[in-house]
Design an enzyme around this catalytic site. Structure first.
Site, PDB file in Angstrom:
ATOM      1  CB  ALA A  74      -0.928  -0.001   1.215  1.00  0.00           C
ATOM      2  CG  ASP A  75       2.550   5.179  -1.445  1.00  0.00           C
ATOM      3  OD1 ASP A  75       3.495   5.109  -0.633  1.00  0.00           O
ATOM      4  OD2 ASP A  75       2.302   6.210  -2.103  1.00  0.00           O
ATOM      5  CB  THR A  76      -1.189   6.543   2.620  1.00  0.00           C
ATOM      6  OG1 THR A  76      -1.792   5.254   2.760  1.00  0.00           O
ATOM      7  CG2 THR A  76      -2.180   7.616   3.038  1.00  0.00           C
ATOM      8  CB  ALA A 111      -2.748   3.037  -3.984  1.00  0.00           C
TER       9      ALA A 111
END
Length: 195
Positions: A74-76, A111
């Protein structure tokens, strides 16, 4: 949660581990390193999706073909006044981010990506978070706690910054760093049920 993991998590984030645990998904952690530099002209949503997928691919590369379990990553990012705010480089950057968020509504893009034998997939969650107006003293005191130093946008919704937030529209877990609805949907595509 290792032993016999259902998936691998390409993240060192304790928050993401906690959220996976919350929905009953056993996992083992992989340490990956990818270039998280935003490309020139890259839209914020495309940026977080690319970085999450790059992390999942990197994790898959570490495992090799012998492993059948998929890799989740994930990436934020926080988007304030049209700028993508990642993790602050230091105190001055962190205070500037908090000043940008003060008294405004910003977007949090999170994401989640999967990479496995069945292919690759990515989903993006978008949430809107409203901060009350913060004083310079509050920003400095919050920075001094150490909490914002390694967080996108220099704050943690599940931590002390909750006292600054007047409204959230969207996914609370997405603002934390792993949107659980999108995660559960991806896991289902890979034959993994939650709960």
């Amino acid at each position: 949660m290792s032993g016999n993991p259902r998936i691998y998590l390409a993240s060192q984030s304790p928050r993401r581990r906690e959220l996976l645990h919350q929905i009953g998904v056993s996992h083992a952690v992989l340490k990956v390193a990818v270039d998280e530099t935003r490309r020139s002209g890259e839209a914020p949503q495309a940026y977080v999706a690319r970085v999450a997928l790059d992390k999942a691919r990197a994790g898959r590369g570490l495992l090799g073909r012998a492993h059948t379990q998929p890799v989740l990553a994930a990436d934020t990012s926080v988007v304030c006044a049209g700028e993508v705010l990642g993790k602050p480089a230091g105190r001055d950057a962190g205070l500037a981010m908090l000043a940008c968020l003060s008294g405004t509504t910003h977007e949090v893009l999170s994401a989640v990506a999967m990479a496995g034998a069945a292919g690759e997939a990515v989903r993006v969650s978008s949430s809107r978070v409203t901060f009350r107006t913060l004083t310079a003293r509050e920003c400095a005191a919050y920075w001094a706690t150490g909490e914002p130093a390694d967080k996108a946008g220099a704050y943690a919704v599940q931590g002390l910054a909750a006292a600054f937030i007047t409204r959230i529209e969207g996914s609370y877990s997405g603002v934390m760093g792993l949107p659980l609805y999108e995660t559960a949907e991806l896991l289902k595509e890979y034959g993994i049920t939650v709960l």
